[in-house]
Design an enzyme around this catalytic site. Structure first.
Site, mmCIF file in Angstrom:
data_model
loop_
_atom_site.group_PDB
_atom_site.id
_atom_site.type_symbol
_atom_site.label_atom_id
_atom_site.label_comp_id
_atom_site.label_asym_id
_atom_site.label_seq_id
_atom_site.Cartn_x
_atom_site.Cartn_y
_atom_site.Cartn_z
ATOM 1 N N MET A 178 0.838 -1.218 -0.232
ATOM 2 C CA MET A 178 -0.007 0.072 -0.197
ATOM 3 C C MET A 178 0.906 1.172 0.116
ATOM 4 S SD MET A 178 -3.671 -0.766 1.996
ATOM 5 C CE MET A 178 -2.856 -0.403 3.678
ATOM 6 N N GLY A 179 2.229 0.911 -0.282
ATOM 7 C CA GLY A 179 3.083 2.220 -0.326
ATOM 8 C C GLY A 179 3.571 2.543 0.956
ATOM 9 N N LEU A 230 6.609 3.147 1.471
ATOM 10 C CA LEU A 230 7.605 1.660 1.721
ATOM 11 C C LEU A 230 8.714 2.205 2.750
ATOM 12 C CD1 LEU A 230 7.886 0.807 -2.088
ATOM 13 C CD2 LEU A 230 6.320 0.169 -0.315
ATOM 14 N N HIS A 231 9.004 1.292 3.505
ATOM 15 C CA HIS A 231 10.128 1.114 4.517
ATOM 16 C C HIS A 231 11.043 -0.040 4.328
ATOM 17 C CE1 HIS A 231 7.924 -1.677 6.391
ATOM 18 N NE2 HIS A 231 6.582 -0.993 6.640
ATOM 19 N N GLY A 244 11.172 -2.817 5.599
ATOM 20 C CA GLY A 244 10.698 -4.080 5.574
ATOM 21 C C GLY A 244 10.197 -4.415 4.244
ATOM 22 N N HIS A 245 9.654 -3.230 3.345
ATOM 23 C CA HIS A 245 9.232 -3.652 2.220
ATOM 24 C C HIS A 245 10.457 -4.076 1.344
ATOM 25 C CE1 HIS A 245 5.586 -1.165 3.379
ATOM 26 N NE2 HIS A 245 5.124 -1.998 2.999
ATOM 27 N N GLN A 264 -10.166 -2.532 2.782
ATOM 28 C CA GLN A 264 -9.666 -3.198 4.205
ATOM 29 C C GLN A 264 -9.641 -2.075 5.256
ATOM 30 O OE1 GLN A 264 -5.881 -4.180 1.755
ATOM 31 N NE2 GLN A 264 -4.721 -3.651 3.754
ATOM 32 N N GLN A 310 -2.630 -12.264 8.314
ATOM 33 C CA GLN A 310 -2.860 -11.757 7.154
ATOM 34 C C GLN A 310 -2.234 -12.966 5.894
ATOM 35 O OE1 GLN A 310 -2.600 -7.831 4.745
ATOM 36 N NE2 GLN A 310 -0.585 -8.522 4.352
ATOM 37 N N SER A 315 7.153 -0.772 10.286
ATOM 38 C CA SER A 315 5.724 -0.766 9.975
ATOM 39 C C SER A 315 5.699 0.837 9.454
ATOM 40 C CB SER A 315 5.120 -1.125 11.103
ATOM 41 O OG SER A 315 3.640 -0.873 10.786
HETATM 42 O O1 PAF Z 1 0.007 -5.872 3.597
HETATM 43 C C1 PAF Z 1 -0.369 -4.781 3.036
HETATM 44 O O2 PAF Z 1 0.344 -3.804 2.891
HETATM 45 C C2 PAF Z 1 -1.812 -4.998 2.368
HETATM 46 O O3 PAF Z 1 -2.752 -5.521 3.380
HETATM 47 C C3 PAF Z 1 -1.800 -5.471 0.769
HETATM 48 C C4 PAF Z 1 -1.509 -6.994 1.292
HETATM 49 C C5 PAF Z 1 -1.107 -4.981 0.227
HETATM 50 C C6 PAF Z 1 -3.122 -5.775 0.418
HETATM 51 O O4 PAF Z 1 -3.633 -4.367 0.559
#
Ligand code: PAF
Length: 280
Positions: free
Chosen positions: A30-31, A33-34, A36-37, A61, A153, A185
């Site tokens: 979901m952008g 970004l840190h 972790g991503h 969500q 998740q 996070s």
């Molecule tokens: O973990 C997330 O960032 C979101 O829940 C995901 C998996 C991109 C779905 O929108």
């Protein structure tokens, strides 16, 4: 790195990248970004020839009281980070691309989604499963990479993939942490300087609970009580602290050996989640 925003652009871009039978990994995000991503992108590069990242702040969500409109949007910085990490294609669809009208279909995984974060955030995992299945169908990746900080998740999505026979390998990546243990996070951005100092206590308390179980403590209710008290003392308002079995995230019983402790707690405006795996 190529950037596309529509299905008409995505399909030929993927065809070109896939030429010669190259394997594609998808990293949905979901952008904002840190580090972790970035671990996810690195991992994706190890598992596939081509890495596709998506950035889409998925409205379905978010609950009614959750701040969808305030969710950080940092596309320019995100793009730079993805380029630096060697991502090949960035997909940034809009809401009408992902939820074309009539928008009547949702994906629901039962049981696991009623526990833990699902109990505190009703409907959250329906939104997650729906959007991830849409991305899977659009990108048709060979594998998909997710962070294990969101252990529930990952379990929900693995179940969906298995139940629906999707030919996608699911890869869970260990949680990236700051030196003091705090899990990376986007939510950490909401912490004040003082709260940032308090925040690593969440992981410390999880580690203490794990140590108690590994040292033979069988009374899991007692471990939970001690942990919740420690969270309170560290300035948190616990949402849940649950000792579960890893396979289906149901409460752990005497006979379960592969466990995961899942925790969510509020610290100021931030709701932090974390987890730790325990074998006994
Ligand atoms: O973990 C997330 O960032 C979101 O829940 C995901 C998996 C991109 C779905 O929108």
């Amino acid at each position: 790195m190529k950037i596309v925003a529509t299905l008409d652009e995505l399909r030929p871009a993927l065809d070109e990248l896939r030429a010669g039978g190259k394997r594609v990994a998808l990293v949905p995000t979901m952008g904002n970004l840190h580090e972790g991503h970035m671990r996810l992108i690195k991992n994706a590069r190890e598992h596939a020839d081509i890495v596709v990242a998506s950035i889409f702040i998925n409205p379905t969500q978010f609950g009614e009281n959750e701040d969808l409109s305030g969710y950080p949007r940092t596309l320019e910085e995100d793009t730079k980070k993805l380029i630096a990490e060697g991502c090949h294609l960035l997909y940034t669809p809009t809401r009408p691309v992902m939820y074309p009208e009539p928008d009547l279909t949702r994906v629901s995984v039962d049981k696991i989604t009623t526990l833990h974060c699902g109990a505190s955030r009703p409907g959250h995992f329906v939104g997650v499963a729906t959007i991830v299945l849409k991305f899977f169908n659009q990108v048709q990746p060979d594998c998909a990479v997710f962070g294990l900080k969101d252990f529930q998740q990952f379990t929900v999505l693995k179940t969906m993939v298995s139940n629906l026979f999707l030919p996608i390998k699911m890869i869970g990546v260990d949680t990236g942490r700051a030196d003091d243990g705090l899990a990376h996070s986007s939510r950490n951005n909401y912490l004040t300087a003082r709260e940032r100092e308090q925040a690593p206590a969440l992981y410390r308390i999880l580690c203490n609970a794990k140590a108690a179980i590994e040292q033979g403590e069988h009374d899991l209710a007692k471990v939970t009580r001690t942990a919740k008290e420690a969270l309170h003392n560290a300035g948190f308002t616990p949402d849940y602290f649950n000792i579960s079995r890893r396979i289906d995230l149901e409460p752990a019983t005497e006979n379960d050996h592969e466990l995961v402790i899942l925790a969510a707690a509020f610290l100021g405006k931030a709701r932090l989640i974390d987890n730790i795996q325990v074998d006994r």
